[in-house]
Design a protein around this motif. Structure first.
Motif, PDB file in Angstrom:
ATOM      1  N   LEU A 150       0.848  -1.188   0.000  1.00  0.00           N
ATOM      2  CA  LEU A 150       0.000   0.000   0.000  1.00  0.00           C
ATOM      3  C   LEU A 150       0.884   1.238   0.000  1.00  0.00           C
ATOM      4  CD1 LEU A 150      -2.630  -1.075   2.663  1.00  0.00           C
ATOM      5  CD2 LEU A 150      -2.926  -0.995   0.186  1.00  0.00           C
ATOM      6  N   THR A 151       0.716   2.080  -1.010  1.00  0.00           N
ATOM      7  CA  THR A 151       1.391   3.376  -1.053  1.00  0.00           C
ATOM      8  C   THR A 151       0.319   4.440  -0.881  1.00  0.00           C
ATOM      9  OG1 THR A 151       1.189   3.767  -3.437  1.00  0.00           O
ATOM     10  CG2 THR A 151       3.062   2.422  -2.721  1.00  0.00           C
ATOM     11  N   LYS A 152       0.724   5.700  -0.921  1.00  0.00           N
ATOM     12  CA  LYS A 152      -0.263   6.773  -0.758  1.00  0.00           C
ATOM     13  C   LYS A 152      -1.251   6.835  -1.917  1.00  0.00           C
ATOM     14  CE  LYS A 152       2.633  10.227  -2.868  1.00  0.00           C
ATOM     15  NZ  LYS A 152       2.697  11.593  -3.167  1.00  0.00           N
ATOM     16  N   ASP A 153      -0.861   6.293  -3.085  1.00  0.00           N
ATOM     17  CA  ASP A 153      -1.709   6.389  -4.275  1.00  0.00           C
ATOM     18  C   ASP A 153      -2.156   5.055  -4.861  1.00  0.00           C
ATOM     19  OD1 ASP A 153      -1.489   9.229  -4.370  1.00  0.00           O
ATOM     20  OD2 ASP A 153       0.507   9.000  -5.240  1.00  0.00           O
ATOM     21  N   ALA A 154      -1.520   3.956  -4.453  1.00  0.00           N
ATOM     22  CA  ALA A 154      -1.791   2.692  -5.139  1.00  0.00           C
ATOM     23  C   ALA A 154      -1.726   1.503  -4.190  1.00  0.00           C
ATOM     24  CB  ALA A 154      -0.777   2.499  -6.263  1.00  0.00           C
ATOM     25  N   ALA A 155      -2.341   0.423  -4.644  1.00  0.00           N
ATOM     26  CA  ALA A 155      -2.236  -0.872  -3.986  1.00  0.00           C
ATOM     27  C   ALA A 155      -1.664  -1.844  -5.013  1.00  0.00           C
ATOM     28  CB  ALA A 155      -3.596  -1.353  -3.510  1.00  0.00           C
ATOM     29  N   LEU A 156      -0.600  -2.536  -4.641  1.00  0.00           N
ATOM     30  CA  LEU A 156       0.065  -3.475  -5.540  1.00  0.00           C
ATOM     31  C   LEU A 156       0.075  -4.848  -4.888  1.00  0.00           C
ATOM     32  CD1 LEU A 156       3.288  -1.335  -6.115  1.00  0.00           C
ATOM     33  CD2 LEU A 156       1.242  -1.303  -7.534  1.00  0.00           C
ATOM     34  N   VAL A 157      -0.175  -5.880  -5.665  1.00  0.00           N
ATOM     35  CA  VAL A 157       0.022  -7.243  -5.181  1.00  0.00           C
ATOM     36  C   VAL A 157       1.335  -7.708  -5.784  1.00  0.00           C
ATOM     37  CG1 VAL A 157      -0.864  -9.601  -5.149  1.00  0.00           C
ATOM     38  CG2 VAL A 157      -2.451  -7.666  -4.971  1.00  0.00           C
ATOM     39  N   VAL A 158       2.240  -8.184  -4.910  1.00  0.00           N
ATOM     40  CA  VAL A 158       3.588  -8.553  -5.358  1.00  0.00           C
ATOM     41  C   VAL A 158       3.923  -9.972  -4.939  1.00  0.00           C
ATOM     42  CG1 VAL A 158       4.401  -6.162  -5.276  1.00  0.00           C
ATOM     43  CG2 VAL A 158       4.718  -7.631  -3.281  1.00  0.00           C
ATOM     44  N   ASN A 159       4.803 -10.592  -5.711  1.00  0.00           N
ATOM     45  CA  ASN A 159       5.362 -11.891  -5.380  1.00  0.00           C
ATOM     46  C   ASN A 159       6.815 -11.646  -5.008  1.00  0.00           C
ATOM     47  OD1 ASN A 159       7.031 -14.382  -6.462  1.00  0.00           O
ATOM     48  ND2 ASN A 159       5.019 -15.108  -5.819  1.00  0.00           N
ATOM     49  N   THR A 160       7.155 -11.866  -3.728  1.00  0.00           N
ATOM     50  CA  THR A 160       8.496 -11.513  -3.257  1.00  0.00           C
ATOM     51  C   THR A 160       9.595 -12.457  -3.748  1.00  0.00           C
ATOM     52  OG1 THR A 160       8.150 -12.624  -1.135  1.00  0.00           O
ATOM     53  CG2 THR A 160       7.631 -10.281  -1.244  1.00  0.00           C
ATOM     54  N   PRO A 161       9.380 -13.787  -3.835  1.00  0.00           N
ATOM     55  CA  PRO A 161      10.476 -14.626  -4.318  1.00  0.00           C
ATOM     56  C   PRO A 161      10.925 -14.258  -5.738  1.00  0.00           C
ATOM     57  CG  PRO A 161       8.827 -15.994  -3.248  1.00  0.00           C
ATOM     58  CD  PRO A 161       8.253 -14.601  -3.373  1.00  0.00           C
ATOM     59  N   ASN A 162       9.990 -13.839  -6.572  1.00  0.00           N
ATOM     60  CA  ASN A 162      10.317 -13.466  -7.941  1.00  0.00           C
ATOM     61  C   ASN A 162      10.512 -11.963  -8.118  1.00  0.00           C
ATOM     62  OD1 ASN A 162      10.236 -16.110  -9.065  1.00  0.00           O
ATOM     63  ND2 ASN A 162       8.019 -16.023  -8.855  1.00  0.00           N
ATOM     64  N   GLN A 163      10.365 -11.199  -7.019  1.00  0.00           N
ATOM     65  CA  GLN A 163      10.511  -9.744  -7.068  1.00  0.00           C
ATOM     66  C   GLN A 163       9.674  -9.156  -8.203  1.00  0.00           C
ATOM     67  OE1 GLN A 163      12.684  -7.832  -4.719  1.00  0.00           O
ATOM     68  NE2 GLN A 163      11.996  -9.721  -3.786  1.00  0.00           N
ATOM     69  N   THR A 164       8.398  -9.554  -8.226  1.00  0.00           N
ATOM     70  CA  THR A 164       7.508  -9.195  -9.327  1.00  0.00           C
ATOM     71  C   THR A 164       6.235  -8.540  -8.821  1.00  0.00           C
ATOM     72  OG1 THR A 164       8.332 -11.078 -10.582  1.00  0.00           O
ATOM     73  CG2 THR A 164       6.259 -10.112 -11.326  1.00  0.00           C
ATOM     74  N   VAL A 165       5.836  -7.453  -9.476  1.00  0.00           N
ATOM     75  CA  VAL A 165       4.537  -6.830  -9.225  1.00  0.00           C
ATOM     76  C   VAL A 165       3.529  -7.570 -10.095  1.00  0.00           C
ATOM     77  CG1 VAL A 165       3.180  -4.708  -9.351  1.00  0.00           C
ATOM     78  CG2 VAL A 165       5.612  -4.600  -8.751  1.00  0.00           C
ATOM     79  N   ILE A 166       2.492  -8.128  -9.451  1.00  0.00           N
ATOM     80  CA  ILE A 166       1.512  -8.949 -10.154  1.00  0.00           C
ATOM     81  C   ILE A 166       0.362  -8.113 -10.705  1.00  0.00           C
ATOM     82  CG2 ILE A 166      -0.089 -10.901  -9.917  1.00  0.00           C
ATOM     83  CD1 ILE A 166       2.913 -11.616  -9.677  1.00  0.00           C
ATOM     84  N   THR A 167      -0.147  -7.183  -9.888  1.00  0.00           N
ATOM     85  CA  THR A 167      -1.226  -6.307 -10.335  1.00  0.00           C
ATOM     86  C   THR A 167      -1.171  -5.000  -9.562  1.00  0.00           C
ATOM     87  OG1 THR A 167      -3.572  -6.192 -10.951  1.00  0.00           O
ATOM     88  CG2 THR A 167      -3.051  -7.110  -8.776  1.00  0.00           C
ATOM     89  N   ALA A 168      -1.903  -4.013 -10.050  1.00  0.00           N
ATOM     90  CA  ALA A 168      -1.901  -2.687  -9.434  1.00  0.00           C
ATOM     91  C   ALA A 168      -3.276  -2.054  -9.578  1.00  0.00           C
ATOM     92  CB  ALA A 168      -0.857  -1.797 -10.109  1.00  0.00           C
ATOM     93  N   MET A 169      -3.637  -1.248  -8.567  1.00  0.00           N
ATOM     94  CA  MET A 169      -4.875  -0.472  -8.644  1.00  0.00           C
ATOM     95  C   MET A 169      -4.711   0.794  -7.830  1.00  0.00           C
ATOM     96  SD  MET A 169      -7.451  -2.640  -6.212  1.00  0.00           S
ATOM     97  CE  MET A 169      -7.099  -4.125  -7.090  1.00  0.00           C
ATOM     98  N   GLY A 170      -5.466   1.795  -8.175  1.00  0.00           N
ATOM     99  CA  GLY A 170      -5.461   3.036  -7.427  1.00  0.00           C
ATOM    100  C   GLY A 170      -6.144   2.825  -6.085  1.00  0.00           C
ATOM    101  N   LEU A 171      -5.757   3.609  -5.079  1.00  0.00           N
ATOM    102  CA  LEU A 171      -6.354   3.452  -3.753  1.00  0.00           C
ATOM    103  C   LEU A 171      -7.854   3.697  -3.766  1.00  0.00           C
ATOM    104  CD1 LEU A 171      -3.863   4.817  -1.093  1.00  0.00           C
ATOM    105  CD2 LEU A 171      -4.450   2.476  -1.658  1.00  0.00           C
ATOM    106  N   ASP A 172      -8.333   4.559  -4.660  1.00  0.00           N
ATOM    107  CA  ASP A 172      -9.762   4.819  -4.735  1.00  0.00           C
ATOM    108  C   ASP A 172     -10.548   3.566  -5.123  1.00  0.00           C
ATOM    109  OD1 ASP A 172      -8.447   5.046  -7.217  1.00  0.00           O
ATOM    110  OD2 ASP A 172     -10.109   6.178  -8.075  1.00  0.00           O
ATOM    111  N   GLU A 173      -9.898   2.607  -5.760  1.00  0.00           N
ATOM    112  CA  GLU A 173     -10.556   1.361  -6.156  1.00  0.00           C
ATOM    113  C   GLU A 173     -10.549   0.315  -5.047  1.00  0.00           C
ATOM    114  OE1 GLU A 173      -9.623   0.098 -10.410  1.00  0.00           O
ATOM    115  OE2 GLU A 173      -7.868   1.267  -9.801  1.00  0.00           O
ATOM    116  N   THR A 174      -9.808   0.531  -3.987  1.00  0.00           N
ATOM    117  CA  THR A 174      -9.619  -0.493  -2.967  1.00  0.00           C
ATOM    118  C   THR A 174     -10.668  -0.458  -1.856  1.00  0.00           C
ATOM    119  OG1 THR A 174      -8.129   0.903  -1.653  1.00  0.00           O
ATOM    120  CG2 THR A 174      -7.122  -0.501  -3.340  1.00  0.00           C
ATOM    121  N   ASN A 175     -11.578   0.481  -1.891  1.00  0.00           N
ATOM    122  CA  ASN A 175     -12.543   0.639  -0.801  1.00  0.00           C
ATOM    123  C   ASN A 175     -13.360  -0.611  -0.510  1.00  0.00           C
ATOM    124  OD1 ASN A 175     -11.714   3.241  -0.403  1.00  0.00           O
ATOM    125  ND2 ASN A 175     -13.307   4.134  -1.691  1.00  0.00           N
ATOM    126  N   THR A 176     -13.767  -1.324  -1.525  1.00  0.00           N
ATOM    127  CA  THR A 176     -14.622  -2.486  -1.315  1.00  0.00           C
ATOM    128  C   THR A 176     -13.955  -3.773  -1.775  1.00  0.00           C
ATOM    129  OG1 THR A 176     -15.676  -2.151  -3.454  1.00  0.00           O
ATOM    130  CG2 THR A 176     -16.730  -1.121  -1.541  1.00  0.00           C
TER     131      THR A 176
END
Length: 131
Positions: A91-117
């Motif tokens: 979680l950053t101030k503007d975005a939510a990212l789902v990451v896979n740490t063993p592969n150091q990979t960002v899987i998906t991203a969305m703006g924080l306004d989309e994360t409410n529900t």
């Protein structure tokens, strides 16, 4: 290409052939570069990988993450991996990212306004970046 959790990713930077093909597909702006071209150039500078799916979401949702934030995300992903966390929500101030740490990979991203529900599943850790 590698498949992780039903998402296919390609390690950045992209091969020159793929970069030149994608540049030909986009309409140029006044500066000679489209938003997509500039985004691809920035992704090439990152210390981590971004899946094709995540790249598309970042572009579609007009998510902006600075180079310093990417570096911090990468550092925190490495720390999370040492703690045994495989899949994490960042979680950053503007975005939510789902990451896979063993592969150091960002899987998906969305703006924080989309994360409410939203419900985030298949994660076993959360990284909060307060910038």
């Amino acid at each position: 290409m590698t498949k992780i959790n039903a998402f296919v990713y390609q390690q950045l930077p992209l091969p020159e052939r793929a970069v030149s093909e994608s540049k030909q597909d986009h309409k140029s702006t006044v500066q000679g570069h489209s938003f997509a071209q500039n985004l691809e150039e920035e992704f090439g500078k990152l210390p981590l990988k971004i899946s094709k799916h995540a790249r598309e979401r970042i572009q579609e949702r007009n998510i902006h993450i600075s180079q310093n934030e990417w570096n911090l995300i990468h550092t925190k992903m490495q720390e999370a991996q040492k703690m045994g966390i495989n899949d994490s929500l960042v979680l950053t101030k503007d975005a939510a990212l789902v990451v896979n740490t063993p592969n150091q990979t960002v899987i998906t991203a969305m703006g924080l306004d989309e994360t409410n529900t939203r419900i985030f599943s298949n994660i076993n850790g959360t990284i909060v970046i307060n910038h």
